[in-house]
Motif scaffolding. Structure first.
Motif, PDB file in Angstrom:
ATOM      1  N   PHE A 154       0.838  -1.215   0.000  1.00  8.46           N
ATOM      2  CA  PHE A 154       0.000   0.000   0.000  1.00  8.46           C
ATOM      3  C   PHE A 154       0.865   1.255   0.000  1.00  8.46           C
ATOM      4  O   PHE A 154       0.586   2.232  -0.691  1.00  8.46           O
ATOM      5  CB  PHE A 154      -0.934   0.014   1.215  1.00  8.46           C
ATOM      6  CG  PHE A 154      -2.054  -0.989   1.121  1.00  8.46           C
ATOM      7  CD1 PHE A 154      -2.640  -1.294  -0.096  1.00  8.46           C
ATOM      8  CD2 PHE A 154      -2.540  -1.619   2.259  1.00  8.46           C
ATOM      9  CE1 PHE A 154      -3.671  -2.214  -0.190  1.00  8.46           C
ATOM     10  CE2 PHE A 154      -3.577  -2.545   2.177  1.00  8.46           C
ATOM     11  CZ  PHE A 154      -4.148  -2.841   0.955  1.00  8.46           C
TER      12      PHE A 154
ATOM     13  N   CYS B  22       2.037   1.900  -3.358  1.00  7.02           N
ATOM     14  CA  CYS B  22       0.986   2.486  -4.196  1.00  7.02           C
ATOM     15  C   CYS B  22       0.923   3.995  -3.997  1.00  7.02           C
ATOM     16  O   CYS B  22       0.759   4.753  -4.954  1.00  7.02           O
ATOM     17  CB  CYS B  22      -0.374   1.877  -3.856  1.00  7.02           C
ATOM     18  SG  CYS B  22      -0.512   0.146  -4.298  1.00  7.02           S
ATOM     19  N   GLU B  23       1.060   4.427  -2.736  1.00  4.85           N
ATOM     20  CA  GLU B  23       1.046   5.867  -2.449  1.00  4.85           C
ATOM     21  C   GLU B  23       2.198   6.568  -3.169  1.00  4.85           C
ATOM     22  O   GLU B  23       2.032   7.631  -3.752  1.00  4.85           O
ATOM     23  CB  GLU B  23       1.173   6.122  -0.942  1.00  4.85           C
ATOM     24  CG  GLU B  23       0.022   5.608  -0.106  1.00  4.85           C
ATOM     25  CD  GLU B  23      -1.191   6.504  -0.149  1.00  4.85           C
ATOM     26  OE1 GLU B  23      -1.240   7.396  -1.019  1.00  4.85           O
ATOM     27  OE2 GLU B  23      -2.106   6.311   0.667  1.00  4.85           O
TER      28      GLU B  23
END
Lengths: 274, 389
Positions: free
Chosen positions: B250, B253-254
């Motif tokens: 995650f 992804c950021e």
């Protein structure tokens, strides 16, 4: 009835109840603002106002403040004196309702590329935008900050618990917190509120405050303090944006104005002529 | 059952007195804060939340982490978690207690905290957070205590508790989702305004919570006769390892969204946290060493935790769990909340450094949490060992 069938019926029943309840729950959550903003989006971008009722707004003609040096400072001082805004003398504890900001900090979302030099030192008055769709009001867990029917976003200093959720939510940095007692004195015995105005309450420590568009003055037929100071130059124009005959409506109809960060859907009530 | 907490070894009493002394010092700091106001902390007009709210955010995750034990045990009937599941439930109680204390410590007007109940405001996420946190606290006290009491009496737990146990599972998800919604629904804060904030919170929670639990379980194995068992240990390694990997996915992804889109607002805070943010003539970077250490420790922890299982090494297991726990504590307990305020919506950069009093109060709340945890674990372990003897 076998147990699987019974389980299925239970789940089906619960789903049906959830399906019926969800839209109304969602509406409560957004307080009907989703519908309001949808209507405004259709009207097209900035300048869109609430469809009916009174909505106070302000036009700030930035050039007039450059033409009249010292005027911006007078506006700030008038407001802060009338509202007993304390001066702690440092940035960390700072409380301010209206202040002078540079172009690049007031409009960080606008292009800063190849701007005229004149913009660099231009004093720009910055205050609460009294948004039509205010994120601070959505965030407040006690309704200590609320939107009034005339469009003003108000504060109840006696209900505020000082969680500062509204400060995190405000996209314009318009809110201040009383990190220490504003009624107190500094190390040299000087009070933080230089001359107390008995007509407006002082605040206690641990609560949030901000510009209230002089709602207490409007109630007795006066105009906001900053607007009064700037009256001769017409640098600040205040009024009901939904009244087609008001001065502000005329200005908005005839001048090109910009708002601070309109892309985030807050619908500010402040308009700038740069 | 509670009487078990009043009988213990010298080590137990020394530990409790140690915690009490920290609580005492922090209590004095809080008296100072109460009398002066929150200006005694390092928070400012631009950085309006500091370590209190960031600890709160992290600890909601630790509380939600208990789910990773309750779910396999009660839903999938995974018997190997029989001894450890109560530790998960009791850890949730202590963690939520800390969360509530951190919120109270952060209020400017703590005496008015009840206004949240007197003037219920469903459009505020803080209102919902209050509901889900207190609900989760209640559910864990109820389920943990009733199940343990049944074990104490030598009977199976009553049937009526089952629905509450099942309810506690989605409820654990809700506490961390609503806590993420505090942040990710604010229009002017790019760093928080991301739909994967709640999933990211949950991933780090499901790693950090069980990691802390594992460290405590290993300490208990050394100091008492209580052993959660090899199978439970190995299963937890899988859970912690994959949850930690998911968290880094995650995070990746950021990074992609920010740096590939090149939208300045999306890049600013990541710049500030990992490389330092230039503003005017100065570079602001006081969190950079922490954030970089967090990534290195987290990745090293993931690698080591699987090695520890392959080698069946308890020592390596403790080290890897500590690495993962500290990595996520930095990520969420520092970077996430503090980073959101830099730069400010007007693009000023103000750095935050907590004050001594603020750190004292923070330490005291952690100590209170461990105090509660020690009492609860003392009771649970005494009951378990007594029944098995």
């Amino acid at each position: 009835m076998d147990s699987k069938r019974r389980d299925f019926l239970k789940i089906a029943g619960l789903t049906a109840i959830a399906g019926i309840a969800a839209p109304s729950a969602f509406n409560t959550l957004l307080k009907g603002e989703a519908i309001a903003s949808a209507g405004q989006a259709a009207a097209g971008g900035h300048g869109a106002a609430a469809p009916t009722g009174k909505r106070y707004g302000m036009v700030i003609d930035v050039k007039k403040f450059t033409e009249n040096p010292g005027l911006a400072e007078q506006c700030v001082s008038a407001c802060h004196t009338i509202h007993n805004v304390p001066d702690f003398g440092n940035r960390k504890d700072e409380v301010k309702w209206i202040w002078i900001e540079s172009y690049e900090h007031t409009f960080p979302t606008e292009s800063q590329y190849k701007r005229p030099d004149a913009l660099k030192d231009m004093p720009i008055l910055t205050l609460c935008n009294h948004c039509d769709n205010p994120p601070c009001v959505r965030a407040c867990p006690t309704k200590a900050t609320y939107k009034k029917k005339d469009g003003i976003v108000g504060m109840d200093y006696h209900r505020c618990i000082g969680c500062r959720f509204c400060m995190a939510a405000c996209p314009y940095g318009a809110r201040s917190f009383n990190w220490r007692d504003p009624r107190g004195k500094d190390a040299n015995g000087q009070p933080f509120i230089k001359a107390e105005n008995p007509k407006y309450p002082t605040r206690m420590r641990g609560v949030v405050e901000k510009c209230n568009f002089c709602t207490e003055r409007l109630a007795i037929g006066q105009i906001p303090a900053c607007v009064e100071v700037a009256a001769q130059t017409k640098a600040l124009v205040f009024g009901d944006m939904n009244d087609p005959n008001s001065e502000i409506s005329q200005v908005l109809k005839t001048s090109f104005t910009i708002q601070r960060n309109p892309a985030i859907g807050t619908h500010p009530s402040l308009f700038y002529i740069i | 059952m509670i009487e078990k907490a009043f009988k213990g070894s010298t080590g137990y009493w020394v530990w409790m007195l140690f915690l009490l002394s920290i609580m005492g010092v922090g209590g004095l700091c809080y008296v100072q804060q109460f009398n002066y106001g929150l200006g005694i902390t390092g928070m400012s007009r631009d950085v309006t939340w500091g370590v209190y709210i960031s600890q709160f955010t992290f600890l909601v995750g630790v509380a939600a982490g208990g789910l990773m034990l309750v779910l396999p045990y009660y839903i999938h009937n995974y018997k190997a978690f029989g001894r450890i599941v109560i530790l998960g439930e009791f850890m949730a109680i202590a963690a939520i207690a800390m969360c509530l204390m951190f919120i109270i410590a952060d209020l400017g007007q703590p005496m008015r905290a009840m206004n949240v109940l007197l003037h219920p405001t469903p459009n505020s996420m803080l209102f919902w957070d209050m509901i889900v946190l207190n609900g989760y606290l209640f559910l864990n006290i109820l389920c943990g205590w009733v199940v343990l009491q049944s074990e104490y009496k030598g009977v199976k737990y009553p049937k009526w508790i089952k629905p509450f146990i099942y309810l506690s599972i989605p409820w654990a998800i809700s506490i961390h989702t609503v806590t993420a919604f505090l942040y990710c629904g604010l229009p002017g804060r790019h760093f928080w305004l991301t739909a994967i904030l709640a999933p990211r919170f949950l991933a780090s929670a499901f790693a950090a919570g069980p990691a802390l639990l594992m460290v405590i379980a290993m300490i208990l194995k050394k100091t008492t006769k209580f052993d959660v068992g090899r199978e439970a240990q190995d299963k937890l390694v899988t859970i912690i390892g994959y949850a930690a990997m998911l968290n880094f996915f995650f995070l990746g992804c950021e990074f992609f969204v920010a740096y590939y889109s090149q939208i300045p607002g999306h890049m600013h805070t990541l710049d500030y946290l990992f490389w330092g943010l230039g503003h005017g003539d100065q570079v602001y970077n006081n969190l950079v060493p922490f954030m970089r250490a967090s990534v290195i420790m987290g990745l090293a922890g993931i690698a080591l935790i699987f090695v520890s299982r392959a080698k069946q090494s308890d020592g390596l297991l403790v080290i890897s769990c500590l690495l993962i726990f500290i990595a996520f504590w930095i990520d969420k307990g520092l970077g996430l909340v503090l980073g959101g305020f830099v730069p400010s919506p007007l693009e000023y950069v103000t750095e935050y450094v907590p004050s001594v009093q603020e750190l004292g109060i923070t330490a005291a709340i952690w100590a209170t949490g461990f105090f509660i945890l020690s009492i609860l674990y003392k009771v649970a372990i005494s009951v378990k060992l007594e029944k098995e003897a």
